[in-house]
Design a protein around this motif. Structure first.
Motif, PDB file in Angstrom:
ATOM      1  N   UNK A  42      44.089  19.430  29.507  1.00 44.27           N
ATOM      2  CA  UNK A  42      43.871  18.014  29.824  1.00 44.27           C
ATOM      3  C   UNK A  42      45.168  17.204  29.873  1.00 44.27           C
ATOM      4  N   UNK A  43      46.322  17.904  29.836  1.00 41.85           N
ATOM      5  CA  UNK A  43      47.597  17.239  30.042  1.00 41.85           C
ATOM      6  C   UNK A  43      48.175  16.535  28.839  1.00 41.85           C
ATOM      7  N   UNK A  44      47.606  16.752  27.669  1.00 41.87           N
ATOM      8  CA  UNK A  44      48.135  16.125  26.446  1.00 41.87           C
ATOM      9  C   UNK A  44      49.186  17.078  25.852  1.00 41.87           C
ATOM     10  N   UNK A  99      53.307  19.889  19.615  1.00 41.47           N
ATOM     11  CA  UNK A  99      53.444  19.578  18.194  1.00 41.47           C
ATOM     12  C   UNK A  99      52.432  20.328  17.354  1.00 41.47           C
ATOM     13  N   UNK A 100      51.195  20.309  17.783  1.00 36.70           N
ATOM     14  CA  UNK A 100      50.132  20.987  17.040  1.00 36.70           C
ATOM     15  C   UNK A 100      50.398  22.487  16.955  1.00 36.70           C
ATOM     16  N   UNK A 101      50.755  23.114  18.093  1.00 37.67           N
ATOM     17  CA  UNK A 101      50.964  24.564  18.119  1.00 37.67           C
ATOM     18  C   UNK A 101      52.227  24.976  17.372  1.00 37.67           C
ATOM     19  N   UNK A 102      53.248  24.152  17.406  1.00 39.58           N
ATOM     20  CA  UNK A 102      54.463  24.456  16.630  1.00 39.58           C
ATOM     21  C   UNK A 102      54.137  24.500  15.143  1.00 39.58           C
ATOM     22  N   UNK A 103      53.327  23.538  14.696  1.00 40.91           N
ATOM     23  CA  UNK A 103      52.899  23.530  13.295  1.00 40.91           C
ATOM     24  C   UNK A 103      52.074  24.765  12.976  1.00 40.91           C
ATOM     25  N   UNK A 104      51.161  25.110  13.872  1.00 40.42           N
ATOM     26  CA  UNK A 104      50.303  26.285  13.673  1.00 40.42           C
ATOM     27  C   UNK A 104      51.128  27.558  13.563  1.00 40.42           C
ATOM     28  N   UNK A 105      52.089  27.739  14.465  1.00 47.62           N
ATOM     29  CA  UNK A 105      52.928  28.941  14.437  1.00 47.62           C
ATOM     30  C   UNK A 105      53.666  29.027  13.105  1.00 47.62           C
ATOM     31  N   UNK A 106      54.242  27.903  12.651  1.00 51.15           N
ATOM     32  CA  UNK A 106      54.955  27.914  11.373  1.00 51.15           C
ATOM     33  C   UNK A 106      54.054  28.297  10.215  1.00 51.15           C
ATOM     34  N   UNK A 132      50.066  30.573  23.237  1.00 55.03           N
ATOM     35  CA  UNK A 132      49.590  29.258  23.640  1.00 55.03           C
ATOM     36  C   UNK A 132      50.723  28.235  23.608  1.00 55.03           C
ATOM     37  N   UNK A 133      51.614  28.354  22.618  1.00 57.62           N
ATOM     38  CA  UNK A 133      52.765  27.457  22.567  1.00 57.62           C
ATOM     39  C   UNK A 133      53.655  27.661  23.793  1.00 57.62           C
ATOM     40  N   UNK A 134      53.790  28.923  24.228  1.00 55.11           N
ATOM     41  CA  UNK A 134      54.576  29.202  25.427  1.00 55.11           C
ATOM     42  C   UNK A 134      53.988  28.492  26.642  1.00 55.11           C
ATOM     43  N   UNK A 135      52.647  28.502  26.758  1.00 59.41           N
ATOM     44  CA  UNK A 135      52.002  27.807  27.879  1.00 59.41           C
ATOM     45  C   UNK A 135      52.316  26.312  27.825  1.00 59.41           C
ATOM     46  N   UNK A 136      52.187  25.721  26.621  1.00 60.58           N
ATOM     47  CA  UNK A 136      52.473  24.289  26.464  1.00 60.58           C
ATOM     48  C   UNK A 136      53.933  23.990  26.772  1.00 60.58           C
TER      49      UNK A 136
END
Length: 799
Positions: A179-181, A187-194, A213-217
């Motif tokens: 949805x383009x956010x 930010x959310x995925x970076x936190x999740x990966x950590x 998924x972070x790579x896609x973002x």
């Protein structure tokens, strides 16, 4: 007591013990006629355990029983029906039955709403998440965000619980991307990966999934450097199927398809990039059939006790890993110390890897069947002859990728702007010409020649320099294209003439691909390598053994006793199509509900006549087309093995958990067994056949289930020693089918099987005519509905 012990066993990953104890608990409830909210809960938990072992239909049955029990008792229903419904929806999702899952999950949400459940109920939130999963699998990410927003609002006072349970939800993260956010998603995925690196480790599949998924973002947000780094780290782990435990196949596809889009956009026609994507596409193309083979292990029927024992140990380790991974995720979310769990999982993973290595070393054929290694473009080029070309396709959400490979260094990589939904619409439009609405000639729809040519141009014109001069095409197709025989596509623009007599003769001049090229279908690219590694046939072989027109019901037997000669049908100038099984309206189904196939008797007899073999000792019809007769023959003594019967997929009949061929019902033929030749039974046959004919086994169901049956049965027949399959794409018209199949086997050159099929097709286009009793020409067989139903699967020729 048994329920509590079963729950503890499950927490330890002891799946079989947990299943036994929960069944014991259910037996105790039944024996002592206990009415308790625990009964449907126990059944629902049992369903989860069975699903974890890959026995999805059995799991579905237990889940349905749990719901039925709750509904039958209103007091219980008020307590547990909501949770039972959303858990049932997850079982349907795992089977790929997404629209059904959406309905069930929506019903669960409705139950919570109607019963005024507390807004901060965790189970209510779980029901909303199940519905969000169903929407995500249909690409409706706007609804996903709506549902997750509702979850977050409802748990506003339970921020810790929200974060532990939903904070790392991958579906929500991808919805933000879709949805383009993007800033929010990064930010959310970076936190999740950590968090996952800290709790699970950098090499854990869940960490790799989050990095993907972070790579896609990153890529969508324009950070190509971060995208490359995260894609590489994610795919290094995820491209190995043994390392994808706990990662939903849909999420893996999203990651790989995004990687396809990125690399094809930035690297152009680089051979190195095309080769990497070629191998990734092969890993994605593996379908439910591979999962079925792997989960069932075909181990109940594997002839080697040593292999059966290894498979049992590997499957047990794999299931324990999956269950413990789920337990670990919950423990991490709740902040519980998980060091022991991690050690247990690592120990089981190492044991599983050791077992798989032993299987690969001692039983390489079985290992290749279950988990074929992807082939590179160079390897494909080395096994192709000079007049052959291989086309591999993969269709993603927005694009279709095509790799066209010839011998030497001949190669072309195409990215066509045809996404899954658009391509499916085109295929459905073209296939509608093969679905007459009645028995009158006017009920046969026109074939859309213009659309067929446009599709050919979009997909194959760019690579013409590689394929046009070669006379044989292998195609390993993915998605909608796998449901359409490419032989029907016109290679040039053609203006259809006005209708003329005889009917359908105006199709004679259409430049169908079948006129210039023979086509063979491959279940996977790697299957060609496996088939070409089979040695030349040894020893004398008889031409044919055939089984068809099986008896499914008492009514069919009675009808055959009084049947009217088919000559009367022909004399009226009508055509007759074989019936295809459609059991979707039945809550319960067995062999007796399958439609009979009396026309197949004539086809098999005519093939026998064309080959000059005695029908009495080589063609087995009616009650003789049964399991015992099939298994009594030394089948490796025959060049052609024919089955003219229905191909079935899991769920078609009660208790059917794998693809199968329907044979005569045992009570009608006086034999033992269940009347089914299942995939694992086929794998135990010993064949040495150039052809296996499945002449009433259709691949044309709208949901792809028929293609799934062919793929599963095809792999089983290849494993058993067959070199190629002749199968049908849709229910065939009886008279033209006989001419087509007998034409194949009248060919003088069996070394080119696809060529023999093409020759018979072209002969039917140019000369095929149906005449009435007076000898008058009624209609031509030039319409593709008559000449294109058969396709060759497997190796197209003998060397």
């Amino acid at each position: 007591m048994a329920f509590a012990e079963g729950s503890l066993a499950l927490a330890r990953g002891e799946v079989k013990s947990a299943e036994r104890l929960l069944r014991e608990a259910i037996d105790n409830f039944t024996r002592y006629k206990v009415t308790s909210p625990e009964i449907p809960i126990v059944r629902s938990k049992l369903a989860e355990i069975i699903a974890a072992q890959g026995r999805m239909l059995e799991a579905e049955n237990e889940a349905r029983l749990a719901i039925a029990h709750a509904i039958d008792n209103r007091r219980i229903d008020k307590i547990v029906s909501g949770p039972l419904l959303f858990r049932f929806s997850t079982i349907l999702i795992d089977q790929g039955r997404v629209r059904e899952a959406e309905k069930i999950a929506a019903a669960a949400v409705g139950v919570f709403q109607r019963r005024c459940s507390p807004a901060d109920s965790i189970e209510f939130a779980d029901a909303r998440r199940a519905l969000a999963e169903a929407f995500a699998l249909q690409g409706n990410y706007r609804e996903v965000l709506t549902l997750h927003d509702a979850i977050k609002r409802s748990l506003d006072g339970k921020s810790k619980q929200y974060q532990s349970r939903f904070g790392n939800d991958m579906t929500l993260s991808y919805a933000l991307i879709d949805q383009g956010r993007l800033e929010e998603a990064v930010g959310r995925l970076s936190t999740t990966v950590g968090q996952l690196i800290t709790s699970m480790g950098s090499q854990h599949p869940s960490t790799a999934e989050a990095k993907g998924f972070l790579a896609i973002a990153n890529w969508k947000a324009g950070d190509s450097v971060a995208a490359d780094r995260n894609f590489e780290q994610a795919l290094t782990i995820l491209r190995d199927p043994k390392q994808r435990t706990g990662v939903r196949p849909h999420n893996y596809r999203l990651i790989v398809e995004a990687y396809f889009d990125k690399m094809s956009a930035t690297a152009g026609n680089s051979v190195a990039v095309a080769n990497e994507l070629f191998m990734l596409a092969e890993s994605l193309r593996n379908s439910k059939v591979k999962e079925s083979i792997s989960a069932m292990g075909a181990r109940a029927a594997v002839s080697s006790p040593e292999l059966a024992a290894l498979l049992r140990r590997e499957q047990d380790a794999r299931i324990r890993v999956a269950v413990l991974e789920s337990t670990l995720s919950n423990a991490v979310a709740e902040g519980i110390d998980s060091g022991v769990l991690k050690s247990d999982i690592e120990r089981l993973r190492m044991a599983q890897s050791a077992i798989l290595a032993e299987i690969a070393e001692k039983f390489p054929d079985y290992a290749e069947l279950v988990d074929p290694a992807p082939m590179s473009i160079t390897q494909a080029q080395q096994i192709l002859a000079g007049d052959e070309v291989l086309i591999s396709t993969y269709t993603g959400r927005d694009r279709t990728y095509l790799w066209t490979v010839g011998d030497g260094d001949a190669f072309h990589f195409t990215v066509a702007p045809l996404g899954y939904d658009e391509l499916q619409r085109h295929v459905e439009t073209l296939r509608s010409a093969f679905a007459p609405t009645g028995l009158s000639l006017s009920s046969i729809p026109d074939f859309d020649v213009e659309l067929g040519h446009q599709l050919f141009e979009d997909l194959f014109a760019e690579s013409e320099a590689v394929w046009k001069s070669r006379r044989s095409i292998f195609i390993a197709a993915h998605g909608p294209l796998g449901h359409l025989p490419i032989s029907v596509l016109p290679t040039q623009s053609f203006k259809m003439p006005q209708k003329r007599a005889p009917l359908f003769s105006r199709y004679r001049d259409v430049p169908f691909l079948a006129r210039s090229h023979a086509v063979a279908v491959l279940p996977s690219v790697s299957s060609l390598q496996a088939l070409r590694s089979i040695g030349a046939p040894s020893g004398e072989r008889k031409p044919l053994i055939a089984f068809g027109d099986p008896w499914f019901s008492e009514e069919q037997v009675a009808e055959q006793a009084r049947k009217v000669s088919s000559t009367s049908i022909k004399s009226r100038g009508l055509f007759r199509f074989r019936s295809a099984p459609d059991l979707s309206d039945y809550a319960s189904a067995d062999l007796s509900l399958l439609p009979p196939l009396p026309e197949t008797a004539g086809e098999l007899n005519e093939i026998a006549e064309a080959l000059g073999v005695d029908r009495g000792s080589n063609v087995f019809l009616g009650k003789m087309a049964n399991e015992d007769v099939v298994k009594s023959f030394k089948l490796d003594s025959y060049r052609i093995i024919a089955f003219a019967t229905h191909g079935l997929v899991p769920g078609d009949l009660d208790g059917l958990t794998q693809p199968a061929l329907a044979l005569s019902a045992p009570q009608l033929s006086g034999v033992t067994g269940d009347g089914l030749l299942t995939m694992d039974e086929i794998m135990n046959l010993n064949l040495n056949a150039d052809w296996v004919i499945l002449s009433a086994c259709n691949t044309g169901s709208s949901d792809g289930a028929g293609a799934e049956a062919i793929s599963g049965l095809g792999r089983a027949f290849f494993y058993a020693g067959g070199r190629s399959l002749l199968v049908t794409n849709w229910p065939v018209e009886t008279n033209s089918a006989r001419k087509l199949t007998t034409g194949i086997f009248k060919s003088n050159d069996w070394s080119d099987r696809a060529g023999a099929l093409r020759e018979s097709m072209v002969n039917l286009i140019e000369h095929g005519i149906f005449k009435n009793r007076k000898g008058e020409q009624v209609y031509s067989y030039a319409h593709p509905i008559f000449w294109a139903p058969y396709m060759l699967v497997g190796d197209s020729r003998s060397f």
